[in-house]
Motif scaffolding. Structure first.
Motif, PDB file in Angstrom:
ATOM      1  N   CYS A  76       0.854  -1.187   0.000  1.00  0.00           N
ATOM      2  CA  CYS A  76       0.000   0.000   0.000  1.00  0.00           C
ATOM      3  C   CYS A  76       0.891   1.239   0.000  1.00  0.00           C
ATOM      4  CB  CYS A  76      -0.920   0.002   1.214  1.00  0.00           C
ATOM      5  SG  CYS A  76      -2.055   1.399   1.269  1.00  0.00           S
ATOM      6  N   PHE A  77       0.770   2.057  -1.038  1.00  0.00           N
ATOM      7  CA  PHE A  77       1.562   3.277  -1.184  1.00  0.00           C
ATOM      8  C   PHE A  77       0.767   4.462  -0.654  1.00  0.00           C
ATOM      9  CE2 PHE A  77       2.870   0.408  -4.615  1.00  0.00           C
ATOM     10  CZ  PHE A  77       4.260   0.392  -4.451  1.00  0.00           C
ATOM     11  N   GLU A  78       1.327   5.164   0.339  1.00  0.00           N
ATOM     12  CA  GLU A  78       0.652   6.291   0.969  1.00  0.00           C
ATOM     13  C   GLU A  78       1.596   7.491   0.980  1.00  0.00           C
ATOM     14  OE1 GLU A  78      -1.267   9.137   2.607  1.00  0.00           O
ATOM     15  OE2 GLU A  78      -2.335   7.280   2.149  1.00  0.00           O
ATOM     16  N   ARG A  79       1.165   8.598   0.365  1.00  0.00           N
ATOM     17  CA  ARG A  79       2.074   9.748   0.283  1.00  0.00           C
ATOM     18  C   ARG A  79       2.116  10.563   1.571  1.00  0.00           C
ATOM     19  NH1 ARG A  79      -0.382  14.524  -3.553  1.00  0.00           N
ATOM     20  NH2 ARG A  79      -2.562  14.430  -2.935  1.00  0.00           N
ATOM     21  N   GLY A  80       1.170  10.347   2.474  1.00  0.00           N
ATOM     22  CA  GLY A  80       1.205  11.028   3.754  1.00  0.00           C
ATOM     23  C   GLY A  80       2.094  10.311   4.752  1.00  0.00           C
TER      24      GLY A  80
ATOM     25  N   GLU B  14       5.978  20.050   4.454  1.00  0.00           N
ATOM     26  CA  GLU B  14       7.375  20.309   4.794  1.00  0.00           C
ATOM     27  C   GLU B  14       8.344  19.731   3.780  1.00  0.00           C
ATOM     28  OE1 GLU B  14       5.994  16.933   7.620  1.00  0.00           O
ATOM     29  OE2 GLU B  14       5.129  18.537   6.378  1.00  0.00           O
ATOM     30  N   TYR B  15       7.844  18.892   2.856  1.00  0.00           N
ATOM     31  CA  TYR B  15       8.705  18.318   1.820  1.00  0.00           C
ATOM     32  C   TYR B  15       8.478  18.972   0.465  1.00  0.00           C
ATOM     33  CZ  TYR B  15       8.917  14.813   5.487  1.00  0.00           C
ATOM     34  OH  TYR B  15       9.060  14.177   6.705  1.00  0.00           O
ATOM     35  N   GLY B  16       7.712  20.073   0.451  1.00  0.00           N
ATOM     36  CA  GLY B  16       7.454  20.771  -0.795  1.00  0.00           C
ATOM     37  C   GLY B  16       6.412  20.110  -1.674  1.00  0.00           C
ATOM     38  N   MET B  17       5.672  19.145  -1.125  1.00  0.00           N
ATOM     39  CA  MET B  17       4.623  18.446  -1.872  1.00  0.00           C
ATOM     40  C   MET B  17       3.279  19.116  -1.618  1.00  0.00           C
ATOM     41  SD  MET B  17       6.141  15.958  -3.459  1.00  0.00           S
ATOM     42  CE  MET B  17       4.788  14.855  -3.897  1.00  0.00           C
ATOM     43  N   PRO B  18       2.386  19.078  -2.607  1.00  0.00           N
ATOM     44  CA  PRO B  18       1.039  19.619  -2.368  1.00  0.00           C
ATOM     45  C   PRO B  18       0.352  18.877  -1.233  1.00  0.00           C
ATOM     46  CG  PRO B  18       1.416  19.217  -4.705  1.00  0.00           C
ATOM     47  CD  PRO B  18       2.563  18.591  -3.982  1.00  0.00           C
ATOM     48  N   VAL B  19      -0.266  19.625  -0.329  1.00  0.00           N
ATOM     49  CA  VAL B  19      -1.023  18.999   0.757  1.00  0.00           C
ATOM     50  C   VAL B  19      -2.285  18.389   0.160  1.00  0.00           C
ATOM     51  CG1 VAL B  19      -2.314  19.420   2.872  1.00  0.00           C
ATOM     52  CG2 VAL B  19      -0.101  20.528   2.513  1.00  0.00           C
ATOM     53  N   PHE B  20      -2.501  17.098   0.409  1.00  0.00           N
ATOM     54  CA  PHE B  20      -3.617  16.407  -0.223  1.00  0.00           C
ATOM     55  C   PHE B  20      -4.883  16.413   0.614  1.00  0.00           C
ATOM     56  CE2 PHE B  20      -1.380  13.257   2.301  1.00  0.00           C
ATOM     57  CZ  PHE B  20      -2.399  12.600   2.953  1.00  0.00           C
ATOM     58  N   SER B  21      -4.763  16.654   1.910  1.00  0.00           N
ATOM     59  CA  SER B  21      -5.942  16.572   2.770  1.00  0.00           C
ATOM     60  C   SER B  21      -6.669  17.898   2.827  1.00  0.00           C
ATOM     61  CB  SER B  21      -5.541  16.151   4.185  1.00  0.00           C
ATOM     62  OG  SER B  21      -6.671  16.185   5.037  1.00  0.00           O
ATOM     63  N   ALA B  22      -7.990  17.832   2.770  1.00  0.00           N
ATOM     64  CA  ALA B  22      -8.824  19.029   2.883  1.00  0.00           C
ATOM     65  C   ALA B  22      -9.343  19.208   4.307  1.00  0.00           C
ATOM     66  CB  ALA B  22      -9.996  18.936   1.914  1.00  0.00           C
ATOM     67  N   MET B  23      -8.792  18.462   5.250  1.00  0.00           N
ATOM     68  CA  MET B  23      -9.297  18.485   6.625  1.00  0.00           C
ATOM     69  C   MET B  23      -8.937  19.802   7.316  1.00  0.00           C
ATOM     70  SD  MET B  23     -11.137  16.746   8.667  1.00  0.00           S
ATOM     71  CE  MET B  23     -11.251  15.455   7.430  1.00  0.00           C
TER      72      MET B  23
ATOM     73  N   VAL C  38       4.631  -0.066 -11.472  1.00  0.00           N
ATOM     74  CA  VAL C  38       4.326   1.092 -10.629  1.00  0.00           C
ATOM     75  C   VAL C  38       5.621   1.846 -10.341  1.00  0.00           C
ATOM     76  CG1 VAL C  38       3.439   1.864  -8.399  1.00  0.00           C
ATOM     77  CG2 VAL C  38       2.340  -0.061  -9.582  1.00  0.00           C
ATOM     78  N   SER C  39       5.649   3.125 -10.722  1.00  0.00           N
ATOM     79  CA  SER C  39       6.817   3.981 -10.471  1.00  0.00           C
ATOM     80  C   SER C  39       6.494   4.907  -9.304  1.00  0.00           C
ATOM     81  CB  SER C  39       7.155   4.805 -11.716  1.00  0.00           C
ATOM     82  OG  SER C  39       7.396   3.962 -12.827  1.00  0.00           O
ATOM     83  N   TYR C  40       7.452   5.084  -8.421  1.00  0.00           N
ATOM     84  CA  TYR C  40       7.188   5.854  -7.209  1.00  0.00           C
ATOM     85  C   TYR C  40       8.493   6.384  -6.635  1.00  0.00           C
ATOM     86  CZ  TYR C  40       8.689   1.500  -4.929  1.00  0.00           C
ATOM     87  OH  TYR C  40       9.395   0.393  -4.535  1.00  0.00           O
ATOM     88  N   TYR C  41       8.370   7.289  -5.666  1.00  0.00           N
ATOM     89  CA  TYR C  41       9.557   7.789  -4.959  1.00  0.00           C
ATOM     90  C   TYR C  41       9.166   8.209  -3.553  1.00  0.00           C
ATOM     91  CZ  TYR C  41       7.761  12.390  -6.462  1.00  0.00           C
ATOM     92  OH  TYR C  41       6.969  13.497  -6.700  1.00  0.00           O
ATOM     93  N   ASP C  42      10.156   8.219  -2.686  1.00  0.00           N
ATOM     94  CA  ASP C  42       9.980   8.710  -1.321  1.00  0.00           C
ATOM     95  C   ASP C  42      10.020  10.233  -1.374  1.00  0.00           C
ATOM     96  OD1 ASP C  42      10.500   9.597   1.385  1.00  0.00           O
ATOM     97  OD2 ASP C  42      11.062   7.541   1.876  1.00  0.00           O
ATOM     98  N   ILE C  43       8.989  10.898  -0.860  1.00  0.00           N
ATOM     99  CA  ILE C  43       8.928  12.353  -0.970  1.00  0.00           C
ATOM    100  C   ILE C  43      10.023  13.042  -0.162  1.00  0.00           C
ATOM    101  CG2 ILE C  43       6.461  12.338  -1.437  1.00  0.00           C
ATOM    102  CD1 ILE C  43       5.974  13.168   1.448  1.00  0.00           C
ATOM    103  N   ARG C  44      10.708  12.285   0.701  1.00  0.00           N
ATOM    104  CA  ARG C  44      11.833  12.845   1.450  1.00  0.00           C
ATOM    105  C   ARG C  44      13.131  12.717   0.667  1.00  0.00           C
ATOM    106  NH1 ARG C  44      10.209   9.025   6.401  1.00  0.00           N
ATOM    107  NH2 ARG C  44      10.251   7.648   4.559  1.00  0.00           N
ATOM    108  N   ASN C  45      13.070  11.999  -0.452  1.00  0.00           N
ATOM    109  CA  ASN C  45      14.253  11.808  -1.309  1.00  0.00           C
ATOM    110  C   ASN C  45      13.772  11.645  -2.745  1.00  0.00           C
ATOM    111  OD1 ASN C  45      16.769  11.304  -2.366  1.00  0.00           O
ATOM    112  ND2 ASN C  45      16.871   9.196  -1.615  1.00  0.00           N
ATOM    113  N   LYS C  46      13.336  12.753  -3.346  1.00  0.00           N
ATOM    114  CA  LYS C  46      12.665  12.713  -4.636  1.00  0.00           C
ATOM    115  C   LYS C  46      13.565  12.252  -5.776  1.00  0.00           C
ATOM    116  CE  LYS C  46       9.583  16.563  -3.366  1.00  0.00           C
ATOM    117  NZ  LYS C  46      10.261  16.913  -2.102  1.00  0.00           N
TER     118      LYS C  46
END
Length: 430
Positions: free
Chosen positions: A35-39, A56-65, A139-147
């Motif tokens: 399971c891939f979770e960007r949060g 804090e990693y320069g990624m768009p915040v995905f939650s609308a909470m 599936v291509s992916y990366y760790d948002i702490r090490n793009k």
């Protein structure tokens, strides 16, 4: 010879993704899910981030909470069917966002799901390796702490569970580019104090529009709740005024459809979202922008062209815990081979028939199933999957709440709703 475990990718560890993980692991077939979770944790949209645009990693915040958010469904409808919420510290029928996250974390711990979840992970491409009906998927992916470190993995099936509250729906408004005040979508709303002494026009009077009008009203100087629906029978504070839709904006004012004009400081869109699957190409899934319709999907779940690509949780205005459970059990039953799909021709016909029926009833022509259609749909999937549908009481409660939310948006959560033992009805304790 022992059955080899099939590798399955699950994109998103929100309510639908966690329901899918549980359904895969509950199957009598062997699956090895990732399971891939960007949060940074589970719970999806229920995860609060005080940052409203980028994290804090320069990624768009995905939650609308937002900070003070509460559920708009009572606690029994905010549970996975096989895991009741028995937290004795919850003293309200409607839960605060953190109470929902706490429950979700207990669900993850109870079923030992954490070892299958990789957090801080952004999926940027999902591609079939062939045009077969059941291809392998890269599936291509990366760790948002090490793009800079791009990774790939190959799977036998993919479940898309990334929700639909990510890409804001921003309607075109004449003159909006001239407006000198602040323009914000509810996705980026966090705290009401920011709007102290401001004059605000909120466009949209569905759940988010009503909730934010209530949340902001103790701080704002004036709120204009603009919408094109039937006039609400709501009791608001004196500084909330209903208005028709917006005709145009000027540098400092909003002009409504009745040609009244008001000075405003903020334009707040509560206009919903558009489906968005940026990791999938158009030949895999297509979104009709006009009606926000996702195709080609059979029963809103199975990709008709690639029949080991599943979508769980893209419906709107449903009880997400129970619906995620039913949709994921149906999808896993298809993957198991327990449900034999119709021909592609028949699946396309079924999808068109479903679309036309909803359109003919005046419902929005996408996955907002609406009213009785939701329950017919859920019962159909549950029957196909060989499981129990939601209790009849759920339907009665939602019908009751749909009236009360619009009539008493500030106080409906003070009601104490209790489902009776037969699960067929409910009572109000206050």
């Amino acid at each position: 010879m022992a059955e080899q475990a099939r590798r399955v990718a699950v994109i998103g560890a929100g309510i639908s993704g966690l329901a899918t993980l549980r359904s895969l692991l509950a199957s009598d077939r062997k699956y090895l899910p990732t399971c891939f979770e960007r949060g940074s944790g589970v719970g999806g949209i229920w995860q609060y981030n005080e940052n409203s645009h980028t994290d804090e990693y320069g990624m768009p915040v995905f939650s609308a909470m937002y900070r003070d958010a509460m559920s708009n469904l009572p606690k029994p409808m905010m549970e996975f069917p096989e895991f009741p919420n028995t937290d004795p510290d919850i003293d309200s029928c409607f839960m605060h966002r953190q109470e929902v996250v706490n429950y979700v974390n207990r669900f993850v711990d109870h079923f030992d799901l954490q070892k299958y979840i990789t957090t801080h992970t952004y999926v940027n491409n999902v591609c079939p390796t062939s045009n077969e009906r059941h291809p392998e998927w890269t599936v291509s992916y990366y760790d948002i702490r090490n793009k800079d470190e791009q990774k790939q993995a190959v799977f036998d099936a993919v479940f898309v569970c990334n929700g639909h509250a990510d890409k804001p729906n921003i309607p075109d408004i004449d003159g909006v580019e001239e407006f000198q005040g602040e323009i914000i979508h509810s996705r980026n709303y966090r705290i009401p104090e920011k709007f102290k002494d401001k004059r605000i026009v909120i466009l949209g009077a569905s759940f988010s529009g009503l909730d934010l009008a209530v949340d902001i009203s103790p701080y704002a100087q004036q709120i204009f709740l603009s919408h094109e629906k039937e006039r609400l029978k709501s009791v608001f504070t004196e500084n909330v005024t209903e208005k028709p839709g917006i005709k145009r904006m000027t540098r400092t004012t909003v002009v409504f459809l009745d040609d009244t004009e008001e000075e405003v400081d903020v334009l707040l869109f509560c206009t919903g979202y558009r489906y968005n699957f940026p990791f999938l190409s158009d030949d895999v899934i297509n979104i009709n922008i006009t009606d926000n319709r996702v195709m080609p999907l059979y029963k809103h779940v199975v990709n008709i062209k690639y029949q080991n690509l599943f979508f769980v949780g893209i419906l709107e205005k449903v009880a997400f815990f129970s619906m995620g459970h039913v949709m994921s059990r149906f999808a896993v039953a298809v993957l198991d081979g327990k449900i034999v799909l119709p021909s592609e021709t028949d699946m396309y016909k079924d999808a068109e028939s479903d679309f036309n029926e909803r359109k003919g009833r005046g419902e929005k022509a996408h996955a907002d199933l609406g009213n009785e259609l939701v329950w017919n749909y859920e019962r159909e999937l549950a029957t196909l999957a060989g499981i129990n549908p939601s209790p009849k009481a759920f339907q009665l409660i939602i019908n009751f709440l749909m009236r009360n939310i619009r009539q008493t948006p500030a106080t409906f959560r003070q009601r104490n709703i209790q489902i009776l033992d037969d699960m067929e009805s409910f009572i109000l304790l206050n």
